[in-house]
Structures are given as C-alpha cells and as structure tokens.
Design a protein around this motif. Structure first.
Motif, PDB file in Angstrom:
ATOM      1  N   UNK A   9      30.692  16.426  71.607  1.00  0.00           N
ATOM      2  CA  UNK A   9      32.021  15.923  71.235  1.00  0.00           C
ATOM      3  C   UNK A   9      31.923  14.481  70.745  1.00  0.00           C
ATOM      4  N   UNK A  10      31.140  13.665  71.423  1.00  0.00           N
ATOM      5  CA  UNK A  10      30.965  12.277  70.989  1.00  0.00           C
ATOM      6  C   UNK A  10      30.434  12.224  69.558  1.00  0.00           C
ATOM      7  N   UNK A  11      29.476  13.073  69.261  1.00  0.00           N
ATOM      8  CA  UNK A  11      28.914  13.087  67.900  1.00  0.00           C
ATOM      9  C   UNK A  11      29.940  13.585  66.885  1.00  0.00           C
ATOM     10  N   UNK A  12      30.707  14.608  67.239  1.00  0.00           N
ATOM     11  CA  UNK A  12      31.727  15.126  66.323  1.00  0.00           C
ATOM     12  C   UNK A  12      32.780  14.059  66.038  1.00  0.00           C
ATOM     13  N   UNK A  13      33.181  13.327  67.063  1.00  0.00           N
ATOM     14  CA  UNK A  13      34.158  12.252  66.862  1.00  0.00           C
ATOM     15  C   UNK A  13      33.568  11.142  65.996  1.00  0.00           C
ATOM     16  N   UNK A  14      32.309  10.808  66.244  1.00  0.00           N
ATOM     17  CA  UNK A  14      31.648   9.791  65.418  1.00  0.00           C
ATOM     18  C   UNK A  14      31.573  10.246  63.964  1.00  0.00           C
ATOM     19  N   UNK A  15      31.199  11.509  63.763  1.00  0.00           N
ATOM     20  CA  UNK A  15      31.106  12.042  62.403  1.00  0.00           C
ATOM     21  C   UNK A  15      32.463  12.077  61.714  1.00  0.00           C
ATOM     22  N   UNK A  16      33.535  12.139  62.497  1.00  0.00           N
ATOM     23  CA  UNK A  16      34.892  12.136  61.943  1.00  0.00           C
ATOM     24  C   UNK A  16      35.399  10.715  61.703  1.00  0.00           C
ATOM     25  N   UNK A  17      34.577   9.716  62.011  1.00  0.00           N
ATOM     26  CA  UNK A  17      34.950   8.346  61.702  1.00  0.00           C
ATOM     27  C   UNK A  17      35.367   7.497  62.881  1.00  0.00           C
ATOM     28  N   UNK A  18      35.318   8.042  64.076  1.00  0.00           N
ATOM     29  CA  UNK A  18      35.675   7.261  65.257  1.00  0.00           C
ATOM     30  C   UNK A  18      34.490   6.413  65.697  1.00  0.00           C
ATOM     31  N   UNK A  19      34.795   5.278  66.304  1.00  0.00           N
ATOM     32  CA  UNK A  19      33.766   4.479  66.950  1.00  0.00           C
ATOM     33  C   UNK A  19      33.709   4.969  68.390  1.00  0.00           C
ATOM     34  N   UNK A  20      32.616   5.596  68.767  1.00  0.00           N
ATOM     35  CA  UNK A  20      32.505   6.254  70.064  1.00  0.00           C
ATOM     36  C   UNK A  20      31.638   5.433  71.007  1.00  0.00           C
ATOM     37  N   UNK A  21      32.144   5.232  72.200  1.00  0.00           N
ATOM     38  CA  UNK A  21      31.398   4.593  73.271  1.00  0.00           C
ATOM     39  C   UNK A  21      31.188   5.660  74.335  1.00  0.00           C
ATOM     40  N   UNK A  22      29.947   6.065  74.534  1.00  0.00           N
ATOM     41  CA  UNK A  22      29.627   7.079  75.532  1.00  0.00           C
ATOM     42  C   UNK A  22      29.110   6.370  76.778  1.00  0.00           C
ATOM     43  N   UNK A  23      29.727   6.623  77.917  1.00  0.00           N
ATOM     44  CA  UNK A  23      29.403   5.895  79.143  1.00  0.00           C
ATOM     45  C   UNK A  23      28.172   6.418  79.860  1.00  0.00           C
ATOM     46  N   UNK A  24      27.766   7.632  79.580  1.00  0.00           N
ATOM     47  CA  UNK A  24      26.658   8.226  80.322  1.00  0.00           C
ATOM     48  C   UNK A  24      27.156   8.954  81.554  1.00  0.00           C
ATOM     49  N   UNK A  25      26.203   9.444  82.328  1.00  0.00           N
ATOM     50  CA  UNK A  25      26.513  10.268  83.499  1.00  0.00           C
ATOM     51  C   UNK A  25      26.924   9.444  84.719  1.00  0.00           C
ATOM     52  N   UNK A  26      27.574  10.124  85.645  1.00  0.00           N
ATOM     53  CA  UNK A  26      27.853   9.629  86.998  1.00  0.00           C
ATOM     54  C   UNK A  26      28.706   8.366  87.029  1.00  0.00           C
ATOM     55  N   UNK A  27      29.741   8.327  86.233  1.00  0.00           N
ATOM     56  CA  UNK A  27      30.617   7.164  86.178  1.00  0.00           C
ATOM     57  C   UNK A  27      31.759   7.298  87.188  1.00  0.00           C
ATOM     58  N   UNK A  28      32.094   6.194  87.822  1.00  0.00           N
ATOM     59  CA  UNK A  28      33.249   6.177  88.716  1.00  0.00           C
ATOM     60  C   UNK A  28      34.499   5.928  87.875  1.00  0.00           C
TER      61      UNK A  28
END
Length: 153
Positions: free
Chosen positions: A37-56
């Motif tokens: 999903x992060x990649x699809x949003x990026x490809x659609x022109x969004x600036x994506x910040x992916x936090x990684x696993x195990x986030x509170x």
C-alpha cells in the motif's frame, strides 16, 4: 548537440499530493501488505512515511505530528484494532491533530467496522479490497482536507 548538452526530459511523476504516514502498530510482524500500500500511494504521487513494525500509538502519533501528515494509514492484523485505533484517536485529540484523516486496513471483522467508524475512521479496508480503492480513498480524503483548510489563491 551531443548527449551531454541535451536537456533532460521533464519528469512524468505526479507532483506530491500529500504526506501519508503508514504504520504497523502493536506486535503484528507481517508488513507485506502495508509495504504494498505504501508503494501504491507513493506511485500515485503521495509522499509516504512508513514507520516500520511494532509501533506504539504514541510513536505513530508523534510521527504524524512531526511529518505534518494529513492522512494516517494503520495496518492491523493482530486483532487489536479497536484498542489501537481508540488510543490513536485519543492521542491525536490531545495533540490538537483531530483533523488527521485515518484509514484502517487488515483483518477486521465486519461487526467491528461500525465501531471503528464511530471512533472516527474514514475508511476500513479488509482482505480483498483493491489497491485502487485505497488510493482513491486517500485522494478523496486529502483533497477534501486541502480544499476545506487551505484558502484558494
């Protein structure tokens, strides 16, 4: 003109639409879907910040605030979606970021969707949802926000 003197072709990538934080809260260690999903949003022109696993929830909200992101996508496969989403919304309110739009995806029982929507979730995506549906929702939610919050020129 030789190859070095030629002007580069204009970029065909769309201009960035908005920042989106994509987060994997809790103990769930499966992030393939979130990365797709992060990649699809990026490809659609969004600036994506992916936090990684195990986030509170605190880490997620801190990232949303630090990145000034109008949209948050939560991927929850662990079954803790109600608790996590409620906590995220409480923290967003405490940080005066109640205008952040929230999408939730993952293993969400149909009976829990109305509860998530009552908490403030803008859209819920369960297994089998199309990537284009998620991108369309992100487009709609960020367009609504920018149209209503930013004055026109």
């Amino acid at each position: 003109m030789n190859a070095l003197q030629q002007r580069p072709e204009p970029s065909t990538a769309p201009a960035p639409r908005a920042r989106v934080v994509v987060a994997k809260p809790g103990l769930d260690g499966h992030d393939r879907g979130a990365k797709v999903i992060a990649r699809a949003l990026r490809d659609a022109g969004f600036e994506v910040i992916y936090t990684g696993l195990h986030q509170t929830p605190e880490q997620i909200v801190a990232t949303v605030i630090a990145e000034d992101a109008p949209l948050l996508g939560l991927s929850v496969l662990s079954g803790a979606h109600l608790t996590i989403v409620e906590s995220v919304f409480q923290l967003l309110q405490q940080e005066e970021a109640g205008d952040v739009r929230v999408l939730v995806g993952g293993i969400i029982p149909d009976d829990d969707i109305p509860t998530l929507e009552a908490l403030g979730v803008d859209a819920v995506f369960t297994p089998g949802s199309g990537i284009s549906q998620i991108v369309e929702a992100a487009n709609r939610l960020t367009t609504i926000r920018s149209d209503t919050l930013e004055p026109s020129c």
